[in-house]
Design a protein around this motif. Sequence first.
Motif, PDB file in Angstrom:
ATOM      1  N   ARG A 200       0.813  -1.219   0.000  1.00 32.21           N
ATOM      2  CA  ARG A 200       0.000   0.000   0.000  1.00 32.21           C
ATOM      3  C   ARG A 200       0.849   1.273   0.000  1.00 32.21           C
ATOM      4  O   ARG A 200       0.295   2.377  -0.057  1.00 32.21           O
ATOM      5  N   GLY A 201       2.166   1.126   0.096  1.00 32.65           N
ATOM      6  CA  GLY A 201       3.025   2.299   0.160  1.00 32.65           C
ATOM      7  C   GLY A 201       2.807   3.109   1.420  1.00 32.65           C
ATOM      8  O   GLY A 201       2.914   4.338   1.420  1.00 32.65           O
ATOM      9  N   CYS A 202       2.529   2.426   2.532  1.00 28.79           N
ATOM     10  CA  CYS A 202       2.171   3.076   3.793  1.00 28.79           C
ATOM     11  C   CYS A 202       3.330   2.944   4.784  1.00 28.79           C
ATOM     12  O   CYS A 202       3.956   1.882   4.889  1.00 28.79           O
ATOM     13  N   GLU A 203       3.598   4.009   5.540  1.00 27.27           N
ATOM     14  CA  GLU A 203       4.778   4.032   6.411  1.00 27.27           C
ATOM     15  C   GLU A 203       4.555   3.408   7.784  1.00 27.27           C
ATOM     16  O   GLU A 203       5.475   2.855   8.379  1.00 27.27           O
ATOM     17  N   ILE A 204       3.329   3.515   8.308  1.00 27.39           N
ATOM     18  CA  ILE A 204       3.057   3.068   9.675  1.00 27.39           C
ATOM     19  C   ILE A 204       1.766   2.247   9.708  1.00 27.39           C
ATOM     20  O   ILE A 204       0.737   2.660   9.153  1.00 27.39           O
ATOM     21  N   GLY A 205       1.823   1.110  10.385  1.00 24.71           N
ATOM     22  CA  GLY A 205       0.636   0.312  10.641  1.00 24.71           C
ATOM     23  C   GLY A 205       0.130   0.560  12.047  1.00 24.71           C
ATOM     24  O   GLY A 205       0.893   0.451  13.017  1.00 24.71           O
ATOM     25  N   ILE A 206      -1.140   0.921  12.157  1.00 22.00           N
ATOM     26  CA  ILE A 206      -1.793   1.102  13.465  1.00 22.00           C
ATOM     27  C   ILE A 206      -2.483  -0.226  13.769  1.00 22.00           C
ATOM     28  O   ILE A 206      -3.534  -0.536  13.213  1.00 22.00           O
ATOM     29  N   VAL A 207      -1.900  -1.003  14.637  1.00 22.42           N
ATOM     30  CA  VAL A 207      -2.357  -2.376  14.849  1.00 22.42           C
ATOM     31  C   VAL A 207      -3.583  -2.370  15.763  1.00 22.42           C
ATOM     32  O   VAL A 207      -3.533  -1.862  16.885  1.00 22.42           O
ATOM     33  N   THR A 208      -4.670  -2.913  15.270  1.00 24.30           N
ATOM     34  CA  THR A 208      -5.924  -2.918  16.032  1.00 24.30           C
ATOM     35  C   THR A 208      -6.105  -4.183  16.864  1.00 24.30           C
ATOM     36  O   THR A 208      -6.933  -4.220  17.763  1.00 24.30           O
ATOM     37  N   GLY A 209      -5.355  -5.233  16.558  1.00 31.32           N
ATOM     38  CA  GLY A 209      -5.472  -6.481  17.290  1.00 31.32           C
ATOM     39  C   GLY A 209      -4.617  -7.558  16.653  1.00 31.32           C
ATOM     40  O   GLY A 209      -3.860  -7.299  15.708  1.00 31.32           O
ATOM     41  N   TYR A 348       3.549  10.938   9.046  1.00 32.31           N
ATOM     42  CA  TYR A 348       3.682   9.670   8.338  1.00 32.31           C
ATOM     43  C   TYR A 348       2.326   9.178   7.843  1.00 32.31           C
ATOM     44  O   TYR A 348       1.306   9.358   8.525  1.00 32.31           O
ATOM     45  N   THR A 349       2.323   8.529   6.707  1.00 31.75           N
ATOM     46  CA  THR A 349       1.099   7.867   6.249  1.00 31.75           C
ATOM     47  C   THR A 349       0.867   6.638   7.104  1.00 31.75           C
ATOM     48  O   THR A 349       1.807   5.948   7.508  1.00 31.75           O
ATOM     49  N   SER A 350      -0.400   6.346   7.378  1.00 34.35           N
ATOM     50  CA  SER A 350      -0.701   5.228   8.273  1.00 34.35           C
ATOM     51  C   SER A 350      -2.001   4.569   7.865  1.00 34.35           C
ATOM     52  O   SER A 350      -2.815   5.144   7.142  1.00 34.35           O
ATOM     53  N   MET A 351      -2.199   3.351   8.364  1.00 31.99           N
ATOM     54  CA  MET A 351      -3.435   2.615   8.126  1.00 31.99           C
ATOM     55  C   MET A 351      -3.632   1.610   9.244  1.00 31.99           C
ATOM     56  O   MET A 351      -2.670   1.113   9.841  1.00 31.99           O
ATOM     57  N   PRO A 352      -4.895   1.298   9.575  1.00 30.51           N
ATOM     58  CA  PRO A 352      -5.154   0.251  10.570  1.00 30.51           C
ATOM     59  C   PRO A 352      -4.995  -1.123   9.930  1.00 30.51           C
ATOM     60  O   PRO A 352      -5.276  -1.305   8.749  1.00 30.51           O
ATOM     61  N   LEU A 353      -4.513  -2.084  10.711  1.00 25.04           N
ATOM     62  CA  LEU A 353      -4.444  -3.460  10.228  1.00 25.04           C
ATOM     63  C   LEU A 353      -4.353  -4.419  11.404  1.00 25.04           C
ATOM     64  O   LEU A 353      -4.026  -4.025  12.527  1.00 25.04           O
ATOM     65  N   MET A 354      -4.667  -5.671  11.129  1.00 24.91           N
ATOM     66  CA  MET A 354      -4.646  -6.732  12.123  1.00 24.91           C
ATOM     67  C   MET A 354      -3.313  -7.472  12.027  1.00 24.91           C
ATOM     68  O   MET A 354      -2.837  -7.767  10.929  1.00 24.91           O
ATOM     69  N   ALA A 355      -2.692  -7.767  13.175  1.00 22.81           N
ATOM     70  CA  ALA A 355      -1.442  -8.517  13.191  1.00 22.81           C
ATOM     71  C   ALA A 355      -1.713  -9.984  12.869  1.00 22.81           C
ATOM     72  O   ALA A 355      -2.644 -10.584  13.409  1.00 22.81           O
ATOM     73  N   GLY A 356      -0.890 -10.537  12.010  1.00 24.95           N
ATOM     74  CA  GLY A 356      -1.048 -11.937  11.655  1.00 24.95           C
ATOM     75  C   GLY A 356      -0.278 -12.889  12.543  1.00 24.95           C
ATOM     76  O   GLY A 356      -0.560 -14.086  12.555  1.00 24.95           O
TER      77      GLY A 356
END
Length: 430
Positions: A200-209, A348-356
């Motif tokens: 996604r070309g995103c710098e930071i992942g905001i981990v929701t769970g 920074y660009t960011s997006m929420p995502l779930m940790a695998g």
Amino acid sequence: MSELRVDGGRLWRRLEEMARIGATAAGGVHRLALSDEDRRARDRFRTWAGSLGLAVSIDRLGNMFARRAGTDAARPPVVLGSHLDSQPTGGRFDGPLGVLAALEVVQTLEEHGIATTVPIEVANWTNEEGARFAPAMMGSGVFSGRFELADALRTSDPDGVTVAEAIDRIGYRGPTPVGGRPLAAHLELHIEQGPILEERGCEIGIVTGVQGTRWFDLTLIGEEAHAGPTPMPSRTDPVAALGRALVELYRRVESEFAPHGRLTFGVLAASPASRNTVPGQVRVSVDIRHPEDRALDDMEDCLREEAASACAERGAEWRLDPVWRSPAVRFSDRCIEAVRAAAKHCGYTSMPLMAGAGHDSVHTNDVTPTGMIFVPCEGGVSHNEAERITPAQAEAGANVLLHAALRLAGGQRRSPVSYPPSNTSPGGSA
């Protein structure tokens, strides 16, 4: 404090120095929990923490906490950290990035004369990987009360060495009780270990769970026979039954549980291991994962159904032994918001995502508000010597960790202080 940033060059130099401990020829690390290499990594972390005047305490399972005092000594700490142990052929950043970035956060606060109301502790959790001693995330699991200390200490590795023996040999069984104390929050910076941020070309992942995980040992039992004289229809071959079960399980997970279901068979062992003998038994490790516990229940049912069907067809027997399970996790809204705001603050660009994958934050989430920060890794590759991130990605993650921690711990200007001489020891505080 809006202009406050970490020293990315210093962080990268520490990451490179840590990577030399247990370095492999292919550029990765071999630093199994409670090994000599782990001891050297712990010693290096303790030395760096002591040079900053942090009080280093070690609990009875070897979890390390380097504490920077807050202005309100009665308040429980915000803990920042991860782990220093690795897979047998692991990468350089899985774990150490979170520990050393947390250390960089504390040093940045010191150098800029910023006090926090709440104390900050930098944590190195014992045996996060579970590569030598199962289960994974052992230190944080005992801290949270999910595992019993006595059970953890008597757990043995494939050579029969117990955790108690290993931790005593390297001198890292401390006097402090494991857990049983309040924390204000826990934040962990980590590489994503997946491809989404990079794609996604995103710098930071905001981990929701974190998605739920269950481990099993599946054993299929047949009958030993000579490979030459025994006709194929006359065999009770557990490997043939396993082959049929694997095909059906892969098919069902890919069709019924897409896109979030995960199925892995990591260790396969036939017995007797003889080239010209039909095995009497085959054992395989099973790892299933999904963000929803109900879906995990269904995946476990599929595993049992296909094992039973395949073995009935071949006249074999089977047994499924649970090894470990970690429920799906939802992180604290307060911590998620702190990470989101910090990423925005830093530009920074960011997006929420779930940790695998599982992390120590899974267990700290049981006892305190918890959040995680992800940075991209090249190709999503991890648990591999080819694991790679850039200095800029490490710095970005540490800057977000810094500002998220300030939101949780409170911060105000003060005069910079000089660091007292280091005087730490594995057995207790300094």
